[in-house]
Design a protein around this motif. Sequence first.
Motif, PDB file in Angstrom:
ATOM      1  N   UNK B 263       0.955  -1.316  -0.039  1.00 50.90           N
ATOM      2  CA  UNK B 263      -0.112   0.029  -0.156  1.00 50.90           C
ATOM      3  C   UNK B 263       0.911   1.337  -0.016  1.00 50.90           C
ATOM      4  N   UNK B 264       2.067   1.133  -0.417  1.00 50.13           N
ATOM      5  CA  UNK B 264       2.970   2.131  -0.237  1.00 50.13           C
ATOM      6  C   UNK B 264       2.617   3.188  -1.296  1.00 50.13           C
ATOM      7  N   UNK B 265       2.982   4.569  -1.083  1.00 54.75           N
ATOM      8  CA  UNK B 265       2.803   5.648  -1.860  1.00 54.75           C
ATOM      9  C   UNK B 265       3.933   6.043  -2.449  1.00 54.75           C
ATOM     10  N   UNK B 266       5.022   5.911  -1.506  1.00 51.96           N
ATOM     11  CA  UNK B 266       6.328   6.410  -2.102  1.00 51.96           C
ATOM     12  C   UNK B 266       7.301   4.995  -2.071  1.00 51.96           C
ATOM     13  N   UNK B 267       7.912   4.628  -3.074  1.00 52.61           N
ATOM     14  CA  UNK B 267       8.663   3.405  -3.076  1.00 52.61           C
ATOM     15  C   UNK B 267      10.054   3.914  -3.565  1.00 52.61           C
ATOM     16  N   UNK B 268      10.897   2.986  -2.806  1.00 53.81           N
ATOM     17  CA  UNK B 268      12.349   2.883  -3.269  1.00 53.81           C
ATOM     18  C   UNK B 268      12.785   1.775  -3.923  1.00 53.81           C
ATOM     19  N   UNK B 269      13.406   2.172  -5.181  1.00 50.31           N
ATOM     20  CA  UNK B 269      13.823   0.846  -5.955  1.00 50.31           C
ATOM     21  C   UNK B 269      15.533   0.891  -5.734  1.00 50.31           C
ATOM     22  N   UNK B 270      16.058  -0.263  -5.430  1.00 46.26           N
ATOM     23  CA  UNK B 270      17.467  -0.531  -4.893  1.00 46.26           C
ATOM     24  C   UNK B 270      17.946  -1.728  -5.120  1.00 46.26           C
ATOM     25  N   UNK B 271      19.224  -2.173  -5.000  1.00 47.75           N
ATOM     26  CA  UNK B 271      19.414  -3.507  -5.050  1.00 47.75           C
ATOM     27  C   UNK B 271      20.818  -3.649  -4.156  1.00 47.75           C
ATOM     28  N   UNK B 272      21.316  -4.788  -3.884  1.00 52.97           N
ATOM     29  CA  UNK B 272      22.437  -5.141  -3.249  1.00 52.97           C
ATOM     30  C   UNK B 272      22.403  -4.873  -1.755  1.00 52.97           C
ATOM     31  N   UNK B 273      23.274  -4.819  -1.242  1.00 45.95           N
ATOM     32  CA  UNK B 273      23.739  -4.649   0.478  1.00 45.95           C
ATOM     33  C   UNK B 273      22.824  -3.411   1.209  1.00 45.95           C
ATOM     34  N   UNK B 274      22.912  -2.264   0.357  1.00 46.24           N
ATOM     35  CA  UNK B 274      22.357  -1.206   0.856  1.00 46.24           C
ATOM     36  C   UNK B 274      21.018  -1.397   1.034  1.00 46.24           C
ATOM     37  N   UNK B 275      20.198  -2.379   0.393  1.00 43.38           N
ATOM     38  CA  UNK B 275      18.641  -2.573   0.641  1.00 43.38           C
ATOM     39  C   UNK B 275      18.299  -2.589   2.025  1.00 43.38           C
TER      40      UNK B 275
END
Lengths: 298, 410
Positions: B263-275
Amino acid sequence: MIIRVRFHGRGGQGAKTASRILGTSCFIEGLNVQDSPVYGAERRGAPVTAFTRISDEQILERGYVFDPDLIVVMDPTLLDSPAARVTDGIRKKGVIFLNSPSVTHITKQNIASDFRLVNFDLTNAAMEMLGKPIISSASAAAAARLIGMVKESSLEQAIETELEEIGLSEETIEKNVLLGRKVFSSLEPVELMTEESSRELKIAPLELILEGNGLEDITAAGNSSVSRTGSWRIFKPVVDYEKCTACTVCYAYCPESALTLRQDGKPVIDYDNCKGCLICYRECPPKAITLEREVVAF
Amino acid sequence: MTSTRSMLMTGNLAAAWGARLGRADYIPAYPITPQTEIIETIAKWVRTGEIDAKLVQMESEHSMLTAAGAASLAGARVFTATSSQGLLYALEMLYNIAGWRAPMVLVNVARALAAPITLEPDHNDILAARDSGFLQFHAETCQEVLDLILLAYRVAEDSSVLLPAIVNLDGFYLSFTREKVDLPSEEDAAAFLPDYKPVNPFSASNPVSKGATVLNGALYSYFKYHMHASSLRARDVFEKASAEFERMFGRSYSPVETFMADDAEIVLVISNSFSTIGKQAVKRLRNRGIQAGLIKLRMLRPFPSSLVARYLSGRRGVAVFDQNISLGFGGIIYSEVLTSLYHRRNRPQLILPVIGGLGGKQITIEEMERIFEATKNELGSESPEPLFLMRSEELERTMNLVKTAKEVHS
Ligand code: SF4
Ligand code: SF4
């Protein structure tokens, strides 16, 4: 509950192994653990930082510990090194453990208000027990005791596991277990009811970053000629000019060119840049170089 | 569920276990920080006889990859590992190995590229291999490193894929970080990953021409289109394999992982260990009543476009965290996310480009939170300003070093 421990030591002192022994001892206690070191190119004497995170929940953190509950200062001379930033970010009511016979090295200024100081001379204990200033198990034992979640038996098992892993002899491991036990029993747990100190985030806007021109030739002070590697020393080599035969062996071996020769062919040590690797001490044929424990930073 | 044991392991050790449980039988090697520990560990196991494999130290990464590809075609299950400059030195061979259709697995321990020189990670090294034909799987945790290696072999060797694969893990943040890893038993790993059966392998008595000269554009295109189609098929194969993996080991791996994203309005797209740090930020924002969410790209090639579109359509704002920079353009993943969404009618109002973590620049939880705030603030903007992460105190320290440099030089 999560506890973050940050170890500050110098290459060769055992900071990484300390963080692992602490990690393993908590793992044996059934806790979630994450441990890791950061270092640049591996060199004896350079500042090394290592972390152990301990939690009864999943650990959703990674990398540098910015806000430790417990800081273990394995070499108090690091307190005076601005690059090491030893006490940065400590949480309110956090604990700073100093490997030192006294706590006069540290003033409470400039550090979060109500932290607590604990000290013990680990190096002295290690010299007595191991004959070497390697304090990985001693530092881990101090941290394990202070956080109060580790049984002595778990610590001992962890010391054995981690030192076996790096291939130490049974005898050395046994001595390290004794050292760990001694430190463990000499300290008392502290209550770690720390609070996050509020950290204000300021992002540097790109315009500000681009104010420099990005063409500067040296970008890390650690490699620059102004960095004084003399502050890395744990022991200081001292030439006994009576015994010295001017054979120049030390001069040939010093990897830092920190030795120059006088008119009479005997060496002079540049203590600003001698990093204390002690190769000269080991190589000197007539054993004309002796050692003094370094106690102050400069 | 089957028998496992748990151990504290670095990402590098987990990678070595991936090779071991994957029963790799040929490991050409060349050392480079922060990867070397993987090869050292395997070398130790070869010496003690704990694994039955041949490890050969080559004279460069280029030779290492050449040997790897050739051995894979001859029928060996091949494992190797490199990092950063080593990967770039071998890059020419990556395109060859993919064209040979040799399903070997390469582990890359991400480390930022020179110059200036550093040891800590960003993803410009691994993304330089983006277009080579290697499948790419990116790990967030030490557990994923191990599991993705087993999955990578399964997918790479599938007869409908037959392409090599790279598993990426971040230097330091995973390579030297220990955390709990559940180790599958050898029997279970073998049940999941059967023996490799090469297609038309060559041997001394059976010469076969692989990747021959074509000198013909149409023929060249024919092969490239097939490689592209095979790469796209790898997504389905991966999903089927991971469903079986979950049944056997209880851990589920989708090409794209979602975290509090429903239900998120703002979504972060990320990969690898900083996720991991991104997830913590999402949790903290949720506690403050902000509808934040995260999606993590686990599979980068083939790019899971339709999943990305499915998870991001209908959101108000999206931020893409690129731990890489295509100089003169910006973040690499950003353009791929944008492309995946362009034709969606309900694409997000705003997609904010964020560059962070170059050269392993530490990212605090507050910086991750700031990304969500910045995305919110830019909603409605027609030309969002990319966010380049650097904290003021980091800039201050940087400028001090620069000042020292100038003093020394004048
Ligand atoms: S200890 Fe001796 S060999 Fe080492 S840097 Fe100092 S003077 Fe040189
Ligand atoms: S090695 Fe020893 S004896 Fe020879 S010059 Fe150096 S200090 Fe003197």
